[in-house]
Motif scaffolding. Sequence first.
Motif, PDB file in Angstrom:
ATOM      1  N   ASP A 125       0.819  -1.212   0.000  1.00  0.00           N
ATOM      2  CA  ASP A 125       0.000   0.000   0.000  1.00  0.00           C
ATOM      3  C   ASP A 125       0.851   1.259   0.000  1.00  0.00           C
ATOM      4  N   ALA A 126       2.058   1.187   0.559  1.00  0.00           N
ATOM      5  CA  ALA A 126       2.955   2.345   0.493  1.00  0.00           C
ATOM      6  C   ALA A 126       3.281   2.672  -0.960  1.00  0.00           C
ATOM      7  N   LEU A 127       3.585   1.652  -1.753  1.00  0.00           N
ATOM      8  CA  LEU A 127       3.884   1.882  -3.165  1.00  0.00           C
ATOM      9  C   LEU A 127       2.649   2.354  -3.925  1.00  0.00           C
ATOM     10  N   LEU A 128       1.492   1.786  -3.599  1.00  0.00           N
ATOM     11  CA  LEU A 128       0.274   2.184  -4.307  1.00  0.00           C
ATOM     12  C   LEU A 128      -0.141   3.610  -3.955  1.00  0.00           C
ATOM     13  N   HIS A 129       0.091   4.030  -2.715  1.00  0.00           N
ATOM     14  CA  HIS A 129      -0.182   5.427  -2.381  1.00  0.00           C
ATOM     15  C   HIS A 129       0.725   6.363  -3.180  1.00  0.00           C
ATOM     16  N   TYR A 130       1.973   5.955  -3.343  1.00  0.00           N
ATOM     17  CA  TYR A 130       2.892   6.761  -4.155  1.00  0.00           C
ATOM     18  C   TYR A 130       2.374   6.868  -5.588  1.00  0.00           C
ATOM     19  N   VAL A 131       1.927   5.753  -6.151  1.00  0.00           N
ATOM     20  CA  VAL A 131       1.365   5.763  -7.503  1.00  0.00           C
ATOM     21  C   VAL A 131       0.165   6.693  -7.565  1.00  0.00           C
ATOM     22  N   HIS A 132      -0.724   6.576  -6.574  1.00  0.00           N
ATOM     23  CA  HIS A 132      -1.948   7.376  -6.576  1.00  0.00           C
ATOM     24  C   HIS A 132      -1.647   8.869  -6.436  1.00  0.00           C
ATOM     25  N   ARG A 133      -0.702   9.207  -5.581  1.00  0.00           N
ATOM     26  CA  ARG A 133      -0.406  10.621  -5.305  1.00  0.00           C
ATOM     27  C   ARG A 133       0.368  11.278  -6.444  1.00  0.00           C
ATOM     28  N   THR A 134       1.244  10.520  -7.097  1.00  0.00           N
ATOM     29  CA  THR A 134       2.147  11.126  -8.081  1.00  0.00           C
ATOM     30  C   THR A 134       1.776  10.808  -9.523  1.00  0.00           C
ATOM     31  N   GLY A 135       1.010   9.733  -9.734  1.00  0.00           N
ATOM     32  CA  GLY A 135       0.739   9.286 -11.092  1.00  0.00           C
ATOM     33  C   GLY A 135       1.893   8.530 -11.721  1.00  0.00           C
ATOM     34  N   LYS A 136       2.968   8.330 -10.953  1.00  0.00           N
ATOM     35  CA  LYS A 136       4.149   7.635 -11.477  1.00  0.00           C
ATOM     36  C   LYS A 136       4.047   6.148 -11.166  1.00  0.00           C
ATOM     37  N   SER A 137       4.014   5.346 -12.203  1.00  0.00           N
ATOM     38  CA  SER A 137       3.896   3.902 -12.004  1.00  0.00           C
ATOM     39  C   SER A 137       4.871   3.104 -12.859  1.00  0.00           C
ATOM     40  N   GLN A 138       5.676   3.796 -13.686  1.00  0.00           N
ATOM     41  CA  GLN A 138       6.560   3.082 -14.606  1.00  0.00           C
ATOM     42  C   GLN A 138       7.585   2.220 -13.887  1.00  0.00           C
ATOM     43  N   PHE A 139       7.893   2.574 -12.633  1.00  0.00           N
ATOM     44  CA  PHE A 139       8.890   1.786 -11.903  1.00  0.00           C
ATOM     45  C   PHE A 139       8.466   0.325 -11.763  1.00  0.00           C
ATOM     46  N   LEU A 140       7.171   0.050 -11.835  1.00  0.00           N
ATOM     47  CA  LEU A 140       6.682  -1.324 -11.687  1.00  0.00           C
ATOM     48  C   LEU A 140       7.010  -2.195 -12.898  1.00  0.00           C
ATOM     49  N   ASP A 141       7.403  -1.566 -14.001  1.00  0.00           N
ATOM     50  CA  ASP A 141       7.756  -2.331 -15.199  1.00  0.00           C
ATOM     51  C   ASP A 141       9.231  -2.702 -15.247  1.00  0.00           C
ATOM     52  N   GLY A 142      10.033  -2.108 -14.360  1.00  0.00           N
ATOM     53  CA  GLY A 142      11.460  -2.394 -14.356  1.00  0.00           C
ATOM     54  C   GLY A 142      11.827  -3.407 -13.293  1.00  0.00           C
ATOM     55  N   LYS A 143      13.115  -3.473 -12.965  1.00  0.00           N
ATOM     56  CA  LYS A 143      13.616  -4.396 -11.959  1.00  0.00           C
ATOM     57  C   LYS A 143      13.632  -3.717 -10.594  1.00  0.00           C
ATOM     58  N   LEU A 144      13.225  -4.473  -9.566  1.00  0.00           N
ATOM     59  CA  LEU A 144      13.101  -3.957  -8.203  1.00  0.00           C
ATOM     60  C   LEU A 144      14.005  -4.780  -7.298  1.00  0.00           C
ATOM     61  N   ILE A 145      14.725  -4.100  -6.402  1.00  0.00           N
ATOM     62  CA  ILE A 145      15.552  -4.831  -5.458  1.00  0.00           C
ATOM     63  C   ILE A 145      15.193  -4.438  -4.039  1.00  0.00           C
ATOM     64  N   PHE A 146      15.046  -5.453  -3.185  1.00  0.00           N
ATOM     65  CA  PHE A 146      14.789  -5.271  -1.769  1.00  0.00           C
ATOM     66  C   PHE A 146      15.967  -5.907  -1.029  1.00  0.00           C
ATOM     67  N   LEU A 147      16.915  -5.078  -0.590  1.00  0.00           N
ATOM     68  CA  LEU A 147      18.078  -5.604   0.118  1.00  0.00           C
ATOM     69  C   LEU A 147      17.607  -6.171   1.447  1.00  0.00           C
ATOM     70  N   SER A 148      17.771  -7.468   1.634  1.00  0.00           N
ATOM     71  CA  SER A 148      17.128  -8.121   2.768  1.00  0.00           C
ATOM     72  C   SER A 148      17.971  -9.272   3.265  1.00  0.00           C
ATOM     73  N   GLY A 149      17.502  -9.858   4.355  1.00  0.00           N
ATOM     74  CA  GLY A 149      18.123 -11.057   4.875  1.00  0.00           C
ATOM     75  C   GLY A 149      17.757 -12.273   4.041  1.00  0.00           C
ATOM     76  N   SER A 150      18.351 -13.396   4.373  1.00  0.00           N
ATOM     77  CA  SER A 150      18.128 -14.620   3.609  1.00  0.00           C
ATOM     78  C   SER A 150      16.689 -15.092   3.741  1.00  0.00           C
ATOM     79  N   PRO A 151      16.071 -15.527   2.626  1.00  0.00           N
ATOM     80  CA  PRO A 151      14.714 -16.082   2.699  1.00  0.00           C
ATOM     81  C   PRO A 151      14.687 -17.542   3.138  1.00  0.00           C
ATOM     82  N   GLU A 152      15.844 -18.153   3.361  1.00  0.00           N
ATOM     83  CA  GLU A 152      15.851 -19.525   3.853  1.00  0.00           C
ATOM     84  C   GLU A 152      15.323 -19.553   5.280  1.00  0.00           C
TER      85      GLU A 152
END
Length: 497
Positions: A125-152
């Motif tokens: 919802d944080a990303l969707l609020h950004y889309v709604h407020r700014t009209g910018k959504s093209q970032f969803l068509d590119g590559k996204l990285i979430f620097l995180s801990g191991s999913p194991e």
Amino acid sequence: MGLKSSLSRPLAAYVAHRYRQWQQDPIGTQQRVVRELLTQGARTAFGRDHDLGSARTAQDLAARVPVRDYEALSPYFDRVKAGEPDVLWPGKPLYLAKTSGTTSGAKYIPITKESIANHIDGARDALLHYVHRTGKSQFLDGKLIFLSGSPELETVGGIHTGRLSGIANHHVPAYLRRNQMPSYQTNIIEDWETKLDRIVEETLPQPMTLISGIPPWVQMYFDRLVARTGRPVGEVFPQFDLFVYGGVNFEPYRKKLFDTIGRPVDSIELFPASEGFLAFQDEPGNPGMLLLLDAGIFFEFIPAERFFEPNPPRLTLADVELDQQYALVLNSNAGLWGYSIGDTVRFTQKYPFRVVVSGRIKHFLSAFGEHVIGEEVEQALREAMQQHPEVEVVEFTVAPRVSDDPAVPSRHEWLIEFAQPPHDAAAFAAALDTGLRRRNVYYDDLLSGNILAPLQLTALSAGAFQRYMKSLGKLGGQNKVPRLSNDRGVADGLHNS
């Protein structure tokens, strides 16, 4: 415009509308949440021990359930970890989020079937609020990285267990899975520096549009990219448009991060924790984050200066005031009851209720009675950097330096790793002192009375904080260096790094 970015716009409008509905009655929303929690809590061992079956209101809850931290609630958490059902919440949790405790070793925070949605929907919802407020959504068509801990994940008491970021990785929506970086094989690498090198190799050829993570660890990623390419990150990734961050105050990192990027990009601040996804920046340019009041969490607030009293006041949303420091207490559908999360917040707005994270209730400096909090040192540093625009800070912490010589006053020591040091270190130190004195009357009184000497500024060598965190086995992921300490533990560790 791609399919994902096109479809995100009507979804963003729907989500924003749904949020506006509960924002129209935030107090009533929280009252409904607490009633629902008490109904479920009455069916548990904790509920029977605390007579939640007869509780109906926030006042009833406060009368029956004391404020406790993880250590005080550990007998219940230990039963959950052993696989016993119906301890803190009906049934067994889906996951245990393993976090690094500062006083009790690893902590295991339950995530239930009901509470997992809070973590996943909050980030979405944080990303969707950004889309709604700014009209910018093209970032969803590119590559996204979430620097995180191991999913194991491992299994503890029959319950899947791992880092929160790794758990969340398993719930990335299918429509974003193809966009997600890095690969699973890279993400499960435990050694942070090895993992970082692999992430650089994988992302360099990709059209990265969104980068997310805790600022100091994102900065390490950026530094590796620049070292590898000789170019600013904004040139390496020309389509990079959105930086999403949380976990620490962004301001001390802002200048160096954006200098490394080399051009402006939009940003969103989040307030995630293993105990719940609590708030996000819903309005671009507004530093306050929208408190999520309809997500299975009932919030209580204790005035920070009264937190350590035997029976401090426990305020609800209806009682809070702007620009006051509050320790945050959670009651949630993860089975947390009267749980002190350790963070302090300050309300910047009501209706809607927005907060900034101002520090840690246990991370304050009061070795001499000054009770300096994290927000005060961060603001003093930001002000000093504005006066000395050449300065770039990698990381910092503040500790007491107690003098054994009665003729020599004690003082604060600021240990700072500079990317670009001040031209005049003495003037920069004086600016820090002036900024902190203006924000904390007790500190000002101690200096005026010559009880404390002006601060000592210690410039650390490059990589000192990374070496220190590595020595603790806490390099990367969601680990953070405390801003303030009441002893010399962190400071001495840094001096020896």
